[in-house]
Design a protein around this motif. Structure first.
Motif, PDB file in Angstrom:
ATOM      1  N   ASP A 255       0.652  -1.143   0.094  1.00 34.80           N
ATOM      2  CA  ASP A 255      -0.043   0.188  -0.041  1.00 34.80           C
ATOM      3  C   ASP A 255       0.924   1.256   0.026  1.00 34.80           C
ATOM      4  OD1 ASP A 255      -2.160  -1.637   0.080  1.00 34.80           O
ATOM      5  OD2 ASP A 255      -2.389  -1.674   2.237  1.00 34.80           O
ATOM      6  N   GLU A 256       1.868   1.177   0.723  1.00 33.93           N
ATOM      7  CA  GLU A 256       2.950   2.466   0.773  1.00 33.93           C
ATOM      8  C   GLU A 256       4.128   1.983   0.361  1.00 33.93           C
ATOM      9  OE1 GLU A 256       2.516   3.604   4.758  1.00 33.93           O
ATOM     10  OE2 GLU A 256       0.373   4.411   4.627  1.00 33.93           O
ATOM     11  N   HIS A 257       4.849   3.113  -0.141  1.00 32.25           N
ATOM     12  CA  HIS A 257       6.168   2.880  -0.712  1.00 32.25           C
ATOM     13  C   HIS A 257       7.072   3.757  -0.242  1.00 32.25           C
ATOM     14  CE1 HIS A 257       5.001   0.287  -4.021  1.00 32.25           C
ATOM     15  NE2 HIS A 257       3.951   1.200  -4.201  1.00 32.25           N
ATOM     16  N   GLU A 258       8.232   3.406   0.607  1.00 31.03           N
ATOM     17  CA  GLU A 258       9.086   4.421   1.270  1.00 31.03           C
ATOM     18  C   GLU A 258       9.623   5.290   0.233  1.00 31.03           C
ATOM     19  OE1 GLU A 258      11.870   2.263   3.138  1.00 31.03           O
ATOM     20  OE2 GLU A 258      10.606   1.115   4.665  1.00 31.03           O
ATOM     21  N   SER A 259       9.653   6.362   0.571  1.00 25.41           N
ATOM     22  CA  SER A 259      10.229   7.679  -0.440  1.00 25.41           C
ATOM     23  C   SER A 259      11.718   7.611  -0.327  1.00 25.41           C
ATOM     24  CB  SER A 259       9.578   9.136  -0.231  1.00 25.41           C
ATOM     25  OG  SER A 259       9.964   9.380   1.322  1.00 25.41           O
ATOM     26  N   SER A 260      12.307   7.777  -1.767  1.00 26.63           N
ATOM     27  CA  SER A 260      13.764   7.590  -1.588  1.00 26.63           C
ATOM     28  C   SER A 260      14.312   9.037  -1.426  1.00 26.63           C
ATOM     29  CB  SER A 260      14.128   7.309  -3.145  1.00 26.63           C
ATOM     30  OG  SER A 260      15.321   7.504  -3.247  1.00 26.63           O
ATOM     31  N   THR A 261      15.324   9.241  -0.774  1.00 26.31           N
ATOM     32  CA  THR A 261      15.881  10.458  -0.240  1.00 26.31           C
ATOM     33  C   THR A 261      17.328  10.590  -1.005  1.00 26.31           C
ATOM     34  OG1 THR A 261      17.095   8.984   1.450  1.00 26.31           O
ATOM     35  CG2 THR A 261      15.372   9.947   2.144  1.00 26.31           C
ATOM     36  N   GLY A 262      17.682   9.785  -2.080  1.00 22.70           N
ATOM     37  CA  GLY A 262      18.850   9.927  -3.053  1.00 22.70           C
ATOM     38  C   GLY A 262      18.395  10.379  -4.220  1.00 22.70           C
ATOM     39  N   ASN A 263      19.336  10.436  -4.982  1.00 22.82           N
ATOM     40  CA  ASN A 263      19.184  11.165  -6.369  1.00 22.82           C
ATOM     41  C   ASN A 263      18.397  10.196  -7.211  1.00 22.82           C
ATOM     42  OD1 ASN A 263      20.991  13.426  -5.573  1.00 22.82           O
ATOM     43  ND2 ASN A 263      22.741  12.309  -6.295  1.00 22.82           N
ATOM     44  N   THR A 264      17.644  10.871  -8.173  1.00 29.31           N
ATOM     45  CA  THR A 264      16.579  10.073  -8.837  1.00 29.31           C
ATOM     46  C   THR A 264      17.283   9.982 -10.352  1.00 29.31           C
ATOM     47  OG1 THR A 264      14.679  10.687  -7.568  1.00 29.31           O
ATOM     48  CG2 THR A 264      14.179   9.828  -9.885  1.00 29.31           C
ATOM     49  N   MET A 265      17.109   9.078 -11.009  1.00 32.96           N
ATOM     50  CA  MET A 265      17.480   8.610 -12.366  1.00 32.96           C
ATOM     51  C   MET A 265      16.600   8.957 -13.228  1.00 32.96           C
ATOM     52  SD  MET A 265      19.571   5.968 -14.502  1.00 32.96           S
ATOM     53  CE  MET A 265      17.773   4.946 -14.915  1.00 32.96           C
ATOM     54  N   THR A 266      16.776  10.152 -14.094  1.00 36.51           N
ATOM     55  CA  THR A 266      15.357  10.576 -14.821  1.00 36.51           C
ATOM     56  C   THR A 266      15.881  10.017 -16.402  1.00 36.51           C
ATOM     57  OG1 THR A 266      16.078  12.582 -15.347  1.00 36.51           O
ATOM     58  CG2 THR A 266      14.549  12.161 -13.587  1.00 36.51           C
ATOM     59  N   GLU A 267      16.940   9.948 -16.867  1.00 40.57           N
ATOM     60  CA  GLU A 267      17.507   9.743 -18.336  1.00 40.57           C
ATOM     61  C   GLU A 267      18.940   8.997 -18.291  1.00 40.57           C
ATOM     62  OE1 GLU A 267      18.017  13.181 -20.352  1.00 40.57           O
ATOM     63  OE2 GLU A 267      19.131  14.275 -18.749  1.00 40.57           O
ATOM     64  N   PHE A 268      19.119   8.394 -19.364  1.00 42.85           N
ATOM     65  CA  PHE A 268      20.423   7.806 -19.450  1.00 42.85           C
ATOM     66  C   PHE A 268      21.405   8.987 -20.313  1.00 42.85           C
ATOM     67  CE2 PHE A 268      17.905   3.792 -19.934  1.00 42.85           C
ATOM     68  CZ  PHE A 268      18.499   3.113 -18.987  1.00 42.85           C
ATOM     69  N   TYR A 269      22.748   8.711 -19.762  1.00 41.55           N
ATOM     70  CA  TYR A 269      23.586   9.497 -20.254  1.00 41.55           C
ATOM     71  C   TYR A 269      24.427   8.865 -21.393  1.00 41.55           C
ATOM     72  CZ  TYR A 269      22.827  12.724 -16.425  1.00 41.55           C
ATOM     73  OH  TYR A 269      22.138  13.407 -15.510  1.00 41.55           O
TER      74      TYR A 269
END
Length: 357
Positions: A255-269
């Motif tokens: 039901d619930e997901h722990e929110s991430s406190t690190g960097n989020t990857m949004t695209e490949f380099y």
């Protein structure tokens, strides 16, 4: 089936009844010892008495006499098998790269184009040759100095047999000792080097297993190759279908997901040619049937081929699509654990060997 030949001492022979029971013949009927005892024996089967001549010679020095026999039998043929190989050592690097570059274009390059071009160019400059070779024991520690020492030993042996002089016999014995010493030192150096290259416990067991001459092969169920392949294909496909069904839409999610406190990857380099070069150089040099050229050759020509490889990978990252040719694999069924029932296909796991790129 070859007839039985046994040479030994009469202490191994319990009684004449054993010979009669197994239909054997003891051909030595005269004394073979200085005290007039028949202590040595040569035994063959009654059906295949291939002994042509037998002579007992008293050399006066040892207690036992010398037994000399002529045997009428054919020398077993060497085991042979057919192999396919390429003469990579004589490959003209400049011509290979020139022909490959003329068929490739950095603007329109694709994975399928690169693989087919490399394979066709290699077939042109180093075609596959089928040849028959004799099966010989593997001796990776065998070197040219051992070969040269053996050549000298044969020379000294021929000289001694021709002259019969004691001095030539001593030279032969000395050369024999040299060869034995060389073999021991080269074996020790080879085994030591292999063990020094080990970094993990797993590699230690694998290396020791290989050095001891143990051959590892996964057993397969009996049956025709094509039929067996289809049976494995059906078994592995059913296993995947069950996994997909289990993780389908009906599977409850938290039901619930722990929110991430690190960097989020949004695209490949995009990757660079320097990164690809580093990855290729650090990769294992293993080659499989799907590779267009041997991996060792690709690693040697990395600087010339890395621009095309980099463009293909960046194109895949941009479109989010892995080329179909890189999804193909040679699947080998391996038994999960030794001792499991080989006739039950569920006891096998699929191991996929992909294209090196």
């Amino acid at each position: 089936m070859y007839p039985v030949l046994k040479v030994g001492s009469s202490s191994e022979l319990d009684s004449q009844s054993i010979l009669d029971q197994h239909e054997l013949v003891q051909h030595v009927t005269v004394p073979t010892h200085k005290n007039s005892h028949t202590l040595d024996l040569i035994i063959t089967t009654k059906e295949h008495s291939f002994l042509v001549d037998l002579e007992v010679i008293d050399k006066s020095i040892p207690d036992h006499f010398l037994l000399r026999a002529d045997i009428d039998t054919l020398k077993p043929k060497k085991l042979q098998h057919t192999v396919q190989s390429r003469d990579i050592k004589r490959l003209d690097k400049a011509a290979f790269l020139s022909d490959a570059a003329s068929s490739l274009s950095s603007s329109t390059i694709s994975a399928e184009c690169l693989v087919s071009t490399l394979r066709d160019t290699l077939d042109k400059h180093a075609p596959v040759v089928t040849r028959t070779i004799s099966v010989r024991p593997v001796a990776p520690w065998y070197t040219l100095d051992i070969k040269e020492a053996k050549r000298k030993r044969r020379q000294t042996e021929r000289r001694w047999r021709k002259s019969g002089l004691q001095v030539h016999r001593d030279i032969l014995a000395h050369q024999r000792n040299i060869i034995n010493s060389l073999i021991r030192s080269h074996k020790k150096a080879y085994f030591t080097k292999k063990l020094e290259e080990v970094k993990t416990t797993k590699e230690l067991f694998q290396t020791t297993h290989h050095l001891m001459g143990h051959q590892t092969s996964s057993p397969l169920p009996p049956g025709e190759d094509k039929e067996l392949c289809n049976q494995f294909l059906l078994t592995f496909n059913n296993k995947i279908d069950k996994i997909r069904t289990f993780i389908g839409s009906d599977t409850p999610l938290p039901d619930e997901h722990e929110s991430s406190t690190g960097n989020t990857m949004t695209e490949f380099y995009y990757v660079t040619e320097e990164e690809i070069t580093k990855y290729v150089k650090a990769s294992s040099p293993k080659t499989y049937d799907l590779d267009p050229i041997p991996t060792s050759l690709l690693k040697e020509y990395t600087m010339e081929l890395v621009p095309y490889i980099t463009k293909i990978i960046n194109e895949s990252l941009t479109t989010g699509v892995v080329p179909d040719i890189f999804k193909r694999a040679i699947v080998t069924p391996l038994l999960k654990k030794p001792g499991l029932d080989e006739t039950d296909l569920k006891n096998f796991r699929p191991v996929s060997n992909l294209n090196f790129l």
